[in-house]
Motif scaffolding. Structure first.
Motif, PDB file in Angstrom:
ATOM      1  N   UNK A  91       0.826  -1.197   0.000  1.00  0.00           N
ATOM      2  CA  UNK A  91       0.000   0.000   0.000  1.00  0.00           C
ATOM      3  C   UNK A  91       0.869   1.259   0.000  1.00  0.00           C
ATOM      4  N   UNK A  92       1.907   1.258   0.831  1.00  0.00           N
ATOM      5  CA  UNK A  92       2.783   2.428   0.881  1.00  0.00           C
ATOM      6  C   UNK A  92       3.619   2.556  -0.398  1.00  0.00           C
ATOM      7  N   UNK A  93       4.081   1.432  -0.926  1.00  0.00           N
ATOM      8  CA  UNK A  93       4.865   1.464  -2.161  1.00  0.00           C
ATOM      9  C   UNK A  93       4.029   2.006  -3.315  1.00  0.00           C
ATOM     10  N   UNK A  94       2.753   1.605  -3.357  1.00  0.00           N
ATOM     11  CA  UNK A  94       1.858   2.061  -4.426  1.00  0.00           C
ATOM     12  C   UNK A  94       1.449   3.515  -4.243  1.00  0.00           C
ATOM     13  N   UNK A  95       1.109   3.868  -3.018  1.00  0.00           N
ATOM     14  CA  UNK A  95       0.618   5.227  -2.746  1.00  0.00           C
ATOM     15  C   UNK A  95       1.730   6.262  -2.727  1.00  0.00           C
ATOM     16  N   UNK A  96       2.915   5.841  -2.333  1.00  0.00           N
ATOM     17  CA  UNK A  96       4.057   6.755  -2.224  1.00  0.00           C
ATOM     18  C   UNK A  96       5.274   6.114  -2.902  1.00  0.00           C
ATOM     19  N   UNK A  97       5.362   6.226  -4.219  1.00  0.00           N
ATOM     20  CA  UNK A  97       6.442   5.565  -4.959  1.00  0.00           C
ATOM     21  C   UNK A  97       7.842   5.997  -4.529  1.00  0.00           C
ATOM     22  N   UNK A  98       7.937   7.107  -3.813  1.00  0.00           N
ATOM     23  CA  UNK A  98       9.257   7.583  -3.394  1.00  0.00           C
ATOM     24  C   UNK A  98       9.789   6.844  -2.163  1.00  0.00           C
ATOM     25  N   UNK A  99       8.941   6.038  -1.482  1.00  0.00           N
ATOM     26  CA  UNK A  99       9.429   5.340  -0.289  1.00  0.00           C
ATOM     27  C   UNK A  99      10.321   4.170  -0.692  1.00  0.00           C
ATOM     28  N   UNK A 100      11.227   3.807   0.216  1.00  0.00           N
ATOM     29  CA  UNK A 100      12.143   2.699  -0.027  1.00  0.00           C
ATOM     30  C   UNK A 100      11.850   1.592   0.987  1.00  0.00           C
ATOM     31  N   UNK A 101      11.071   0.624   0.575  1.00  0.00           N
ATOM     32  CA  UNK A 101      10.750  -0.549   1.383  1.00  0.00           C
ATOM     33  C   UNK A 101      11.224  -1.775   0.610  1.00  0.00           C
ATOM     34  N   UNK A 102      12.027  -2.618   1.259  1.00  0.00           N
ATOM     35  CA  UNK A 102      12.526  -3.829   0.605  1.00  0.00           C
ATOM     36  C   UNK A 102      11.474  -4.927   0.771  1.00  0.00           C
ATOM     37  N   UNK A 103      10.743  -5.165  -0.301  1.00  0.00           N
ATOM     38  CA  UNK A 103       9.633  -6.121  -0.235  1.00  0.00           C
ATOM     39  C   UNK A 103      10.122  -7.534   0.066  1.00  0.00           C
ATOM     40  N   UNK A 104      11.269  -7.929  -0.460  1.00  0.00           N
ATOM     41  CA  UNK A 104      11.814  -9.258  -0.183  1.00  0.00           C
ATOM     42  C   UNK A 104      12.130  -9.423   1.308  1.00  0.00           C
ATOM     43  N   UNK A 105      12.628  -8.362   1.951  1.00  0.00           N
ATOM     44  CA  UNK A 105      12.939  -8.444   3.367  1.00  0.00           C
ATOM     45  C   UNK A 105      11.663  -8.547   4.191  1.00  0.00           C
ATOM     46  N   UNK A 106      10.638  -7.825   3.800  1.00  0.00           N
ATOM     47  CA  UNK A 106       9.347  -7.937   4.491  1.00  0.00           C
ATOM     48  C   UNK A 106       8.802  -9.354   4.350  1.00  0.00           C
ATOM     49  N   UNK A 107       8.859  -9.887   3.142  1.00  0.00           N
ATOM     50  CA  UNK A 107       8.351 -11.229   2.873  1.00  0.00           C
ATOM     51  C   UNK A 107       9.134 -12.276   3.652  1.00  0.00           C
ATOM     52  N   UNK A 108      10.451 -12.234   3.553  1.00  0.00           N
ATOM     53  CA  UNK A 108      11.288 -13.205   4.265  1.00  0.00           C
ATOM     54  C   UNK A 108      11.163 -13.027   5.775  1.00  0.00           C
ATOM     55  N   UNK A 109      11.130 -11.781   6.228  1.00  0.00           N
ATOM     56  CA  UNK A 109      11.018 -11.527   7.654  1.00  0.00           C
ATOM     57  C   UNK A 109       9.701 -12.009   8.230  1.00  0.00           C
TER      58      UNK A 109
END
Length: 220
Positions: A91-109
């Protein structure tokens, strides 16, 4: 005196590795190949040090005897937390393309945040700790601490070990990284909503009441 490096450990077999993927199919969605492989390694190492044959053999509990699911095992919790964490991140990646969230780390974590539960839930360990808590404590190491050990032992990124360690109360003594914050919030939300939905054993009701959560009756 028993040294930890001499404790029994089962061999990691192709069947065990396959069972990890079967129980946590979202592992296949991790884009980074080495990260995906080491996540499987972590769960295999955790299982190999216990009597649990696979992740779905671990009881659906937040801690031993606390927040026990009426139906479902630990894999149900891990997968649910991961779905919620990814929904937050996406949601944040889509709504705010400027944010830096590592999706693989979220998934693995999300899939590994409770990897230390195999150790904390192991019946032989719990029997030993209960018999004489003065020897090594009860437990000797909670699952967040042991989970960080597992992650480090298989060479996972520091960020994943951090999530394993800091997703629970141990993290209150740290500054949580962003991906860890997402998984931690998803984890606590999952148990709270499970309680509100009436999915937890009634023994959890006093804890829920202290958090101003009232279980709703399930459908007949």
């Amino acid at each position: 005196m028993e040294f930890l490096d001499s404790r029994p450990r089962r061999d990691v077999t192709p069947e065990m590795r396959a069972s990890v993927l079967e129980d946590l199919p979202e592992l296949a969605d991790i884009q980074h190949e080495e990260l995906r492989r080491k996540c499987i390694d972590a769960w295999c190492l955790a299982l190999s040090e216990t009597s649990f044959g696979r992740i779905t053999d671990l009881p659906g509990e937040a801690n031993p005897g606390m927040f026990t699911l009426k139906r479902g095992n630990q894999a149900a919790h891990l997968r649910g937390v991961t779905r919620i964490a990814l929904a937050i991140a996406d949601d944040f990646i889509t709504s705010y393309p400027e944010v830096r969230i590592d999706r693989d780390i979220v998934l693995a974590g999300g899939l590994l945040h409770d990897v230390g539960k195999a150790w904390e839930f192991e019946p032989a360990n719990r029997a030993r700790w209960t018999t004489d808590p003065s020897a090594n404590g009860s437990p000797s190491l909670r699952h967040p601490v042991y989970g960080a050990h597992i992650c480090i032992a298989v060479g996972l990124p520091e960020s994943i070990a951090h999530i394993a360690l800091a997703h629970s109360m141990e993290g209150e003594h740290l500054i949580r990284g962003l991906e860890c914050l997402i998984v931690q919030r998803a984890d606590h939300l999952w148990w709270s909503i499970a309680g509100g939905c009436g999915l937890l054993d009634p023994s959890s009701d006093p804890i829920l009441a202290a958090r101003k959560i009232v279980p709703r009756a399930l459908r007949d």
